[in-house]
Design an enzyme around this catalytic site. Structure first.
Site, mmCIF file in Angstrom:
data_model
loop_
_atom_site.group_PDB
_atom_site.id
_atom_site.type_symbol
_atom_site.label_atom_id
_atom_site.label_comp_id
_atom_site.label_asym_id
_atom_site.label_seq_id
_atom_site.Cartn_x
_atom_site.Cartn_y
_atom_site.Cartn_z
ATOM 1 N N LYS A 260 2.883 6.582 -2.798
ATOM 2 C CA LYS A 260 2.290 7.176 -1.600
ATOM 3 C C LYS A 260 3.296 7.176 -0.453
ATOM 4 C CE LYS A 260 -1.582 6.775 1.596
ATOM 5 N NZ LYS A 260 -2.868 6.177 1.937
ATOM 6 N N GLU B 27 9.921 -1.714 -5.503
ATOM 7 C CA GLU B 27 9.902 -1.728 -6.966
ATOM 8 C C GLU B 27 10.049 -0.305 -7.506
ATOM 9 O OE1 GLU B 27 7.562 -3.049 -5.007
ATOM 10 O OE2 GLU B 27 6.894 -5.011 -5.716
ATOM 11 N N GLY C 158 -4.242 3.920 -1.541
ATOM 12 C CA GLY C 158 -3.504 3.795 -2.799
ATOM 13 C C GLY C 158 -4.397 3.409 -3.955
ATOM 14 N N ARG C 159 -5.288 2.419 -3.734
ATOM 15 C CA ARG C 159 -6.125 1.948 -4.839
ATOM 16 C C ARG C 159 -7.309 2.864 -5.120
ATOM 17 N NH1 ARG C 159 -5.816 -1.227 -0.578
ATOM 18 N NH2 ARG C 159 -7.645 -1.573 0.756
ATOM 19 N N GLU D 73 -7.909 -6.240 -3.221
ATOM 20 C CA GLU D 73 -7.081 -5.707 -2.132
ATOM 21 C C GLU D 73 -7.976 -5.044 -1.069
ATOM 22 O OE1 GLU D 73 -3.867 -2.377 -2.328
ATOM 23 O OE2 GLU D 73 -2.773 -4.261 -2.567
ATOM 24 N N HIS E 14 -12.558 -15.879 -27.662
ATOM 25 C CA HIS E 14 -11.595 -16.776 -28.319
ATOM 26 C C HIS E 14 -10.557 -17.280 -27.334
ATOM 27 C CE1 HIS E 14 -13.237 -15.441 -32.202
ATOM 28 N NE2 HIS E 14 -13.358 -14.275 -31.585
ATOM 29 N N LYS F 205 6.562 -8.899 1.499
ATOM 30 C CA LYS F 205 7.603 -7.854 1.450
ATOM 31 C C LYS F 205 8.701 -8.154 2.481
ATOM 32 C CE LYS F 205 4.622 -3.902 0.140
ATOM 33 N NZ LYS F 205 4.083 -2.602 0.611
HETATM 34 O O1 LIG Z 1 2.100 4.101 -3.670
HETATM 35 P P1 LIG Z 1 3.019 3.190 -2.860
HETATM 36 O O2 LIG Z 1 3.185 3.635 -1.451
HETATM 37 O O3 LIG Z 1 4.325 2.974 -3.573
HETATM 38 O O4 LIG Z 1 2.262 1.761 -2.751
HETATM 39 C C1 LIG Z 1 2.038 1.061 -3.936
HETATM 40 C C2 LIG Z 1 1.009 -0.028 -3.670
HETATM 41 O O5 LIG Z 1 1.474 -0.993 -2.704
HETATM 42 C C3 LIG Z 1 0.401 -1.336 -1.836
HETATM 43 O O6 LIG Z 1 0.605 -0.687 -0.623
HETATM 44 C C4 LIG Z 1 0.348 -2.816 -1.599
HETATM 45 O O7 LIG Z 1 0.028 -3.457 -2.782
HETATM 46 C C5 LIG Z 1 -0.851 -0.796 -2.509
HETATM 47 O O8 LIG Z 1 -1.923 -0.631 -1.634
HETATM 48 C C6 LIG Z 1 -0.324 0.469 -3.092
HETATM 49 O O9 LIG Z 1 -1.180 1.008 -4.075
#
Ligand SMILES: O=P(O)(O)OC[C@H]1O[C@](O)(CO)[C@@H](O)[C@@H]1O
Length: 544
Positions: free
Chosen positions: A203, A209, A263-264, A349, A380, A509
């Site tokens: 987003k 990452e 995002g979620r 979240e 199990h 972060k």
């Molecule tokens: O889609 P992006 O901006 O890379 O964010 C990835 C994820 O990191 C967060 O901002 C924090 O975990 C989430 O809300 C989001 O889904």
């Protein structure tokens, strides 16, 4: 917390104290209990007859929803009001799954034309990939698609892709999310660059990452196929179109979405592109239609007949009144094995917060710990604790009446029998007398049976719900996900918190950014705390 909510919670607690319900006893004495405590929407049924409640409880819970102005808050969300107050944004993921002629407005503008313009472009692209018309640099069709994203840009698509495996008829899908190099290394090791397409899903297009993995993927393609191959082997999904362009992805291969999509809550948007590539546009549209059907129900059904509202109220009953700190989501469906992980982000979240919308400390506990694994495997692993542990953890069983492999019906029968048995065992338990009698019946000597019996007692009276539907198809998965989204929303109204921001992810972060040069050895890190300093030094020693 408002006075009406406080009063309503107080009435619920008093009712629990004065009218404790013994589930075991109720199940045996009330033969119509199932009929009185379940809710249906089409083929979807929520059985909550194994929860420790009565009609008065349900009535008081509905009063709580009224006290929390759930219906007004719901209408504010659907109306595009800026209910995500700390980010000053509307919350309109419901628009993503609405039909073209619907009317959802953000900033006084109907967003449906934008939504369907993106959906149409996704459909053209996905069909091009699936039919081999859109090819790699060397003219080969794509056999593998790698989605690079994390959090909401990974968990939803990855969960839905696995859940809908019976509907796959396109390229193979792979998901890379962790910055741990192992994740992308193990993924691309098995792939051919000529037939691999990367989707960079982010987003913000800043998540470390995702950007690290994206650059590694880019290097892999450039090394194997040349700099000009990036155009053919990458596409992107983001709201940050300027950053996508700076990364070097062709604008014709960028699928946008908007700030009013959290995002979620984004797998319905262009973030769902990998799902559409895997199952095809028609099945993806059925998925959207399922979400929309749940939206319509959530919007129109009276509170006491409203599946998301009642699901939320049962969560509140367990969390705020019974005092249970966790909930277990146990899908009896191996293809839903990533659903608990997805729901962890969606729920924790959203509701893992301790400050209310108006900036005050919450007056009650808020979101519970959400965890789970598929059954029958959980039996199990951790069901021992669920049955005989000292903590009571409400269980949400999820079960399809029909599997997808008719030739393996016997497997499905065993799956169903185990799911029902577990909820029965949690509710009914086994008394000491029953345990001792069972041992004696097996020929165990009396004194030994007496000694062993306490270990074989099941307290029972442990609550569970069972969410049942005909079969896990795209439409049903859409309804299931939207059901959980709205459940989180309703719980948040009662907690009094903003379910749509996530400031709690920022500090880690920031600290990681400060620590990186120290870990790289470019900075001594003299100001580090003793623990971190000691760990950094030990890591350097071990990595020699
Ligand atoms: O889609 P992006 O901006 O890379 O964010 C990835 C994820 O990191 C967060 O901002 C924090 O975990 C989430 O809300 C989001 O889904």
């Amino acid at each position: 917390m408002s006075q009406p909510i406080t009063a309503s919670l107080k009435a619920l607690k008093l009712h629990l104290q004065q009218n404790p319900v013994d589930i075991r006893q109720k199940l045996s004495s009330e033969t119509d209990r199932f009929d009185r405590f379940n809710l249906c929407l089409e083929d979807m049924l929520l059985d909550f007859s194994k929860c420790a409640l009565d009609e008065k409880t349900v009535a008081l819970l509905v009063e709580l929803a009224t006290a929390a102005n759930v219906e007004e808050k719901r209408e504010a969300m659907f109306a595009g009001e800026r209910i995500n107050t700390t980010e000053d944004r509307p919350v309109l993921h419901v628009a993503l799954r609405a039909p073209r002629d619907a009317n959802f407005t953000a900033d006084a503008r109907n967003v449906m034309a934008d939504v369907h313009r993106v959906l149409d472009s996704m459909r053209v692209f996905a069909d091009g990939i699936r039919q081999g018309e859109i090819k790699g640099k060397t003219g080969k069709a794509f056999t593998d698609v790698v989605n690079i994203g994390i959090g909401g840009s990974d968990l939803g698509p990855a969960m839905a892709t696995l859940a809908l495996a019976p509907y796959h008829d396109g390229p193979r899908l792979h998901y890379v999310s962790n910055v741990d190099g192992a994740h992308i290394a193990d993924t691309i090791k098995a792939l051919e660059p000529e037939t691999t397409l990367f989707i960079i899903a982010s987003k913000t297009f800043t998540t470390i990452e995702t950007m690290t993995n994206a650059r590694t993927a880019q290097r892999w393609i450039v090394e194997k196929l040349g700099q000009d191959a990036v155009r053919d082997h990458f596409c992107a999904v983001s709201t940050a179109l300027d950053k996508v362009s700076a990364f070097g992805i062709d604008p014709s291969r960028v699928f946008g979405f908007w700030d009013w999509v959290g995002g979620r809550y984004s797998l319905w948007s262009a973030i769902g592109l990998p799902i559409m590539i895997a199952i095809g546009p028609r099945n993806f549209e059925a998925f959207l239609a399922g979400g929309h059907a749940m939206d319509e129900h959530f919007r129109k059904a009276p509170l006491e007949k409203n599946l998301p509202v009642m699901f939320a109220l049962l969560g509140i009953w367990h969390r705020l009144i019974c005092g249970y700190s966790a909930r277990a989501v146990i899908p009896y469906d191996q293809r839903l094995s990533r659903l608990p992980a997805y729901l962890q982000q969606l729920d924790m979240e959203s509701n893992g917060k301790s400050v209310t919308l108006d900036g005050k400390d919450v007056a009650c506990v808020s979101g519970p710990l959400v965890w789970g694994e598929p059954g029958t495997n959980g039996q199990h692993a951790f069901f021992q604790l669920l049955h005989q542990g000292t903590d009571i953890i409400p269980v949400e069983f999820i079960l399809a009446a029909k599997g997808h492999e008719p030739e393996l019906d016997e497997h499905h029968n065993l799956l169903v029998a185990n799911c029902l048995a577990q909820s029965q065992a949690l509710a009914r338990g086994r008394t000491r007398e029953e345990a001792e009698a069972q041992l004696l019946a097996k020929g165990v000597k009396k004194d030994q049976a007496k000694a062993l019996a306490p270990h074989r007692v099941f307290a029972g009276n442990r609550p569970s719900m069972t969410l049942l539907y005909r079969q896990l198809d795209p439409y049903t998965l859409g309804r299931l996900i939207a059901l959980y989204e709205h459940r989180v929303f309703v719980e948040a109204q009662i907690f009094g918190i903003n379910a749509f921001d996530q400031w709690g992810v920022e500090l880690g972060k920031e600290l990681a950014t400060d620590l990186l040069p120290i870990v790289q050895g470019r900075d001594e890190g003299s100001a580090l705390d003793t623990s971190t300093k000691g760990l950094v030094q030990k890591i350097r020693d071990l990595a020699q």
